[in-house]
Design a protein around this motif. Structure first.
Motif, PDB file in Angstrom:
ATOM      1  N   SER A  20       0.820  -1.213   0.000  1.00  0.00           N
ATOM      2  CA  SER A  20       0.000   0.000   0.000  1.00  0.00           C
ATOM      3  C   SER A  20       0.851   1.259   0.000  1.00  0.00           C
ATOM      4  N   PHE A  42      -3.205  10.252   3.732  1.00  0.00           N
ATOM      5  CA  PHE A  42      -3.661   8.948   4.199  1.00  0.00           C
ATOM      6  C   PHE A  42      -2.926   8.609   5.479  1.00  0.00           C
ATOM      7  N   ILE A 119     -11.168   3.769   6.739  1.00  0.00           N
ATOM      8  CA  ILE A 119     -10.914   2.628   5.868  1.00  0.00           C
ATOM      9  C   ILE A 119     -10.900   1.387   6.751  1.00  0.00           C
ATOM     10  N   ARG A 120     -11.869   0.496   6.510  1.00  0.00           N
ATOM     11  CA  ARG A 120     -12.029  -0.679   7.368  1.00  0.00           C
ATOM     12  C   ARG A 120     -11.873  -1.954   6.560  1.00  0.00           C
ATOM     13  N   ASP A 121     -11.376  -2.973   7.226  1.00  0.00           N
ATOM     14  CA  ASP A 121     -11.293  -4.318   6.650  1.00  0.00           C
ATOM     15  C   ASP A 121     -12.126  -5.200   7.558  1.00  0.00           C
ATOM     16  N   LEU A 129      -8.625   8.103   5.318  1.00  0.00           N
ATOM     17  CA  LEU A 129      -8.415   8.980   4.168  1.00  0.00           C
ATOM     18  C   LEU A 129      -8.904  10.365   4.565  1.00  0.00           C
ATOM     19  N   ARG A 149     -16.079   8.882  -0.148  1.00  0.00           N
ATOM     20  CA  ARG A 149     -16.496   7.602   0.433  1.00  0.00           C
ATOM     21  C   ARG A 149     -16.504   6.485  -0.609  1.00  0.00           C
ATOM     22  N   ALA A 152     -13.320   4.366  -0.868  1.00  0.00           N
ATOM     23  CA  ALA A 152     -12.854   3.626   0.319  1.00  0.00           C
ATOM     24  C   ALA A 152     -12.564   2.159   0.015  1.00  0.00           C
ATOM     25  N   PHE A 155      -9.059   1.711  -1.364  1.00  0.00           N
ATOM     26  CA  PHE A 155      -7.999   1.823  -0.362  1.00  0.00           C
ATOM     27  C   PHE A 155      -7.952   0.576   0.520  1.00  0.00           C
ATOM     28  N   THR A 156      -9.105   0.017   0.838  1.00  0.00           N
ATOM     29  CA  THR A 156      -9.128  -1.246   1.587  1.00  0.00           C
ATOM     30  C   THR A 156      -8.426  -2.343   0.802  1.00  0.00           C
TER      31      THR A 156
END
Length: 345
Positions: A20, A42, A119-121, A129, A149, A152, A155-156
């Motif tokens: 990343s 970020f 940003i969630r996993d 962000l 949004r 997102a 980015f995840t």
């Protein structure tokens, strides 16, 4: 770059499968083209949302140190964030402009307010962000918030690649900065952009314990053995790309000038991006359609036709037509010419 092309570019970068920290800067650059802002940044976080690392358009070690310290503390802004408010909501609160965070980390750098997207996993927090604007400028609109949004998931996806180990080839060109170091390896003078390249060379993270003095002490530990051994060239790989450091004797300066002295050396630091990333960046600059850019990227990377057809979702005849159209539009006739155009530093 138009909105649709920028979003497609961000998604393409996220799918490269690179660490990343290699792709996020370019993703932010594409995003800044379609959401006007002072800058986009970020923040990598741990599962509890505590800052672990940052990417900013510039690196000011003292500011990052203060940022980490104040976010972890109990000042007004940090308390608002821990209450579950977004940055956009917190910036509207009276406590924000009275907080040490605003006065130490925002006001000196022209930041008046911001908009953040977690940003969630799964259920775990992985990053944040953030887009910012200057004081007395319009707040982010609903459309701009929805656009921020909407990226997102990309980015995840980019953060998920940090768990994948893969071989990387590197582009022939990259970013450069020149520093002057003394016989002990201390940095005595440095050119524009050196902080980002030093961070990459040190593979450094900016957590709550980060300090500017520790940053440059680590740089001294990097340069000292190279200067002592008069090692002209050294290369190594990090999550940020392949780093090459070249040392040159520094000429004695004229009276009153800095930058030279007994035992001083010029250190040229170069970071070469992974070839897949450089190809994605290069094709985004071409006057082609989104699908043509994707095909061009595969051609530059030398992928076999079967792989291109599978990943792009086209047949052999369509692939042939795309290739012919790309060459005609760019006035070239070979893969080598295309690669030279795309990878030009």
């Amino acid at each position: 770059m138009k909105t649709g092309a920028a979003i497609a570019h961000i998604a393409q970068l996220a799918r490269l499968g690179l660490p990343s920290r290699s792709v996020v800067p370019e993703m932010l650059g594409a995003l800044a083209n379609v959401v006007p802002s002072h800058f986009c940044m970020f923040m990598w976080t741990d599962a509890q949302g505590r800052p672990e690392d940052f990417h900013l358009p510039w690196i000011v070690p003292e500011a990052i140190e203060a940022n980490s310290r104040l976010l972890a503390g109990n000042d007004g802004f940090g308390s608002l964030i821990r209450m579950g408010l977004s940055a956009a909501e917190a910036c509207r609160m009276p406590e924000f402009q009275r907080s040490p965070f605003y006065n130490e980390c925002c006001l000196p750098y022209g930041i008046g307010h911001g908009f953040d997207v977690p940003i969630r996993d799964g259920g775990a927090m992985r990053g944040m962000l953030v887009a910012t604007r200057e004081p007395k400028t319009p707040l982010f609109s609903r459309r701009e918030g929805d656009l921020l949004r909407s990226v997102a998931p990309a980015f995840t996806h980019a953060l998920a690649a940090d768990h994948v180990v893969r071989a990387e080839r590197f582009a022939p060109h990259g970013e450069r900065a020149v520093l002057t170091v003394d016989a002990e390896g201390d940095v005595v003078e440095a050119g524009e952009g050196h902080e980002a390249l030093l961070k990459a060379a040190l593979d450094a993270r900016f957590g709550a314990g980060f300090s500017a003095s520790a940053f440059y002490a680590a740089a001294r530990d990097l340069f000292r053995p190279l200067v002592a051994a008069r090692q002209a060239v050294t290369s190594f790989d990090t999550r940020h790309g392949r780093i090459t450091i070249r040392l040159y004797p520094a000429a004695m300066p004229a009276a009153g000038r800095r930058g030279g002295g007994a035992g001083h050396m010029f250190a040229l630091i170069e970071r070469r991006h992974p070839l897949a990333l450089q190809a994605a960046i290069g094709v985004a600059r071409l006057e082609l359609s989104t699908r043509e850019r994707e095909v061009a990227r595969h051609i530059v990377l030398g992928h076999p036709p079967q792989q291109v057809m599978r990943e792009v979702g086209i047949g052999a005849h369509t692939l042939h037509d795309y290739r012919r159209r790309i060459y005609r539009r760019l006035a070239i006739s070979s893969r080598e010419e295309l690669a030279a155009r795309v990878l030009a530093g």
